[in-house]
Design a protein around this motif. Sequence first.
Motif, mmCIF file in Angstrom:
data_model
loop_
_atom_site.group_PDB
_atom_site.id
_atom_site.type_symbol
_atom_site.label_atom_id
_atom_site.label_comp_id
_atom_site.label_asym_id
_atom_site.label_seq_id
_atom_site.Cartn_x
_atom_site.Cartn_y
_atom_site.Cartn_z
ATOM 1 N N THR A 47 0.839 -1.200 0.000
ATOM 2 C CA THR A 47 0.000 0.000 0.000
ATOM 3 C C THR A 47 0.875 1.252 0.000
ATOM 4 O O THR A 47 0.590 2.224 -0.698
ATOM 5 C CB THR A 47 -0.944 -0.005 1.215
ATOM 6 N N ARG A 48 1.956 1.217 0.767
ATOM 7 C CA ARG A 48 2.824 2.404 0.839
ATOM 8 C C ARG A 48 3.438 2.728 -0.512
ATOM 9 O O ARG A 48 3.454 3.894 -0.942
ATOM 10 C CB ARG A 48 3.925 2.205 1.884
ATOM 11 N N VAL A 51 0.702 4.101 -2.864
ATOM 12 C CA VAL A 51 0.390 5.503 -2.568
ATOM 13 C C VAL A 51 1.500 6.415 -3.090
ATOM 14 O O VAL A 51 1.248 7.474 -3.671
ATOM 15 C CB VAL A 51 0.185 5.702 -1.048
ATOM 16 N N PHE A 55 0.986 9.332 -5.890
ATOM 17 C CA PHE A 55 1.314 10.744 -5.657
ATOM 18 C C PHE A 55 2.182 11.288 -6.790
ATOM 19 O O PHE A 55 1.976 12.399 -7.281
ATOM 20 C CB PHE A 55 2.073 10.904 -4.332
ATOM 21 N N VAL A 76 -6.272 4.113 -1.685
ATOM 22 C CA VAL A 76 -5.202 4.847 -2.383
ATOM 23 C C VAL A 76 -5.775 6.095 -3.046
ATOM 24 O O VAL A 76 -5.172 7.178 -2.995
ATOM 25 C CB VAL A 76 -4.506 3.939 -3.411
ATOM 26 N N ALA A 79 -6.249 8.631 -0.412
ATOM 27 C CA ALA A 79 -4.965 9.108 0.117
ATOM 28 C C ALA A 79 -4.401 10.235 -0.740
ATOM 29 O O ALA A 79 -3.834 11.188 -0.218
ATOM 30 C CB ALA A 79 -3.969 7.952 0.204
ATOM 31 N N ILE A 80 -4.548 10.120 -2.061
ATOM 32 C CA ILE A 80 -3.931 11.121 -2.942
ATOM 33 C C ILE A 80 -4.968 12.060 -3.548
ATOM 34 O O ILE A 80 -4.640 12.906 -4.380
ATOM 35 C CB ILE A 80 -3.123 10.448 -4.071
#
Lengths: 207, 207
Positions: A47-48, A51, A55, A76, A79-80
């Motif tokens: 996931t990191r 993401v 970005f 995701v 998140a962005i």
Amino acid sequence: MKASFNPSLYLVTDSTMVSITELPTIVEKCVLGGVTMVQLREKTASTRAFVSIAFQLKEILAKYHVPLIINDRIDVALAIDADGIHIGQDDMPYHIARRILGPDKIIGLSVESYKQVEEANLLDVDYIGISPVFNTPTKTDTKTTFGIEGVEKIVAMSKHRTVAIGGIHLDNARPIIKAGANGVAVVSALMKATDPKKEAQKFKEIL
Amino acid sequence: MKASFNPSLYLVTDSTMVSITELPTIVEKCVLGGVTMVQLREKTASTRAFVSIAFQLKEILAKYHVPLIINDRIDVALAIDADGIHIGQDDMPYHIARRILGPDKIIGLSVESYKQVEEANLLDVDYIGISPVFNTPTKTDTKTTFGIEGVEKIVAMSKHRTVAIGGIHLDNARPIIKAGANGVAVVSALMKATDPKKEAQKFKEIL
């Protein structure tokens, strides 16, 4: 307000074809060549890492006002603050996805049968992905191909905009648009191109 | 308002050990035996299947007022309005997770080094997962084990509640609690038990 979008030449990424570190460069080249919309599809990264690459692509695409769509992962997308998501029939159910994302995000839905086109007509999805039009090595879990006749039939049936995906390359893209689809989604023909910008330009000329 | 939670006997599921269809029954048996908190960890299922099993577990756990925590996937947590999430160092960055989930959800964070314990002290996480305490066959990507001494050290360092995970079974659980941890997270010892309820009861007696 929902951003307007043009799905005519829709790049779908595939990090099994290129390393995730090469993605930003390839995507930017494709956009310079005329890609109008980008979907980030990532099935193996953490996931990191997902993401992080999302970005990076968002920053690049914002410069060109090209929407970024995240495949499957609403976390995701949130998140962005992506422009939207694309979901398949095994992903988040549409109603839940819309509830989480709200009315202003683009949601595309893959249809793999005529019955699913009818079901999609009852939803306020923003476009449907006709999947797959042709045989493709990138998706092995889909069974039958729609072909050009299938695209024509779905365009007539669907109340939504349509994007065709699956095995699309320079030699077979034009009949899809002639059949009435609003766009072609291209994976390997662009991701694997020696010169992605030039390849995208060639698609633009054809479409 | 954030729900209070008791992490003393924390079941972490693993669908590589049992079929996903057996999960609801096993989880309910564990809860009847005294499990105080459940984390659903699912790394292979489709998003749709993940959401579906999460809904089933939520319904069961609600009866017993046992919190349900989703591993990694904030999208799934939002879909079913779970009590919280558990993230590792390769998952969503904590600040983004908190922004998406808001102040009222439980967020647990795995720490795999003393440096990460210090970093976690700067965050308002709800608990840290000390990972791994012992060697375990279920996590192959972690390098060093903390052992009981490590747990003691982290309990002294951390401003957060602590749950130990990794290779915990009936024979080694008690020293972890004596070392000051607020809970033990158990995977295979409960998931693979012939009688999960009885096994959970035995843990309860020890703790």
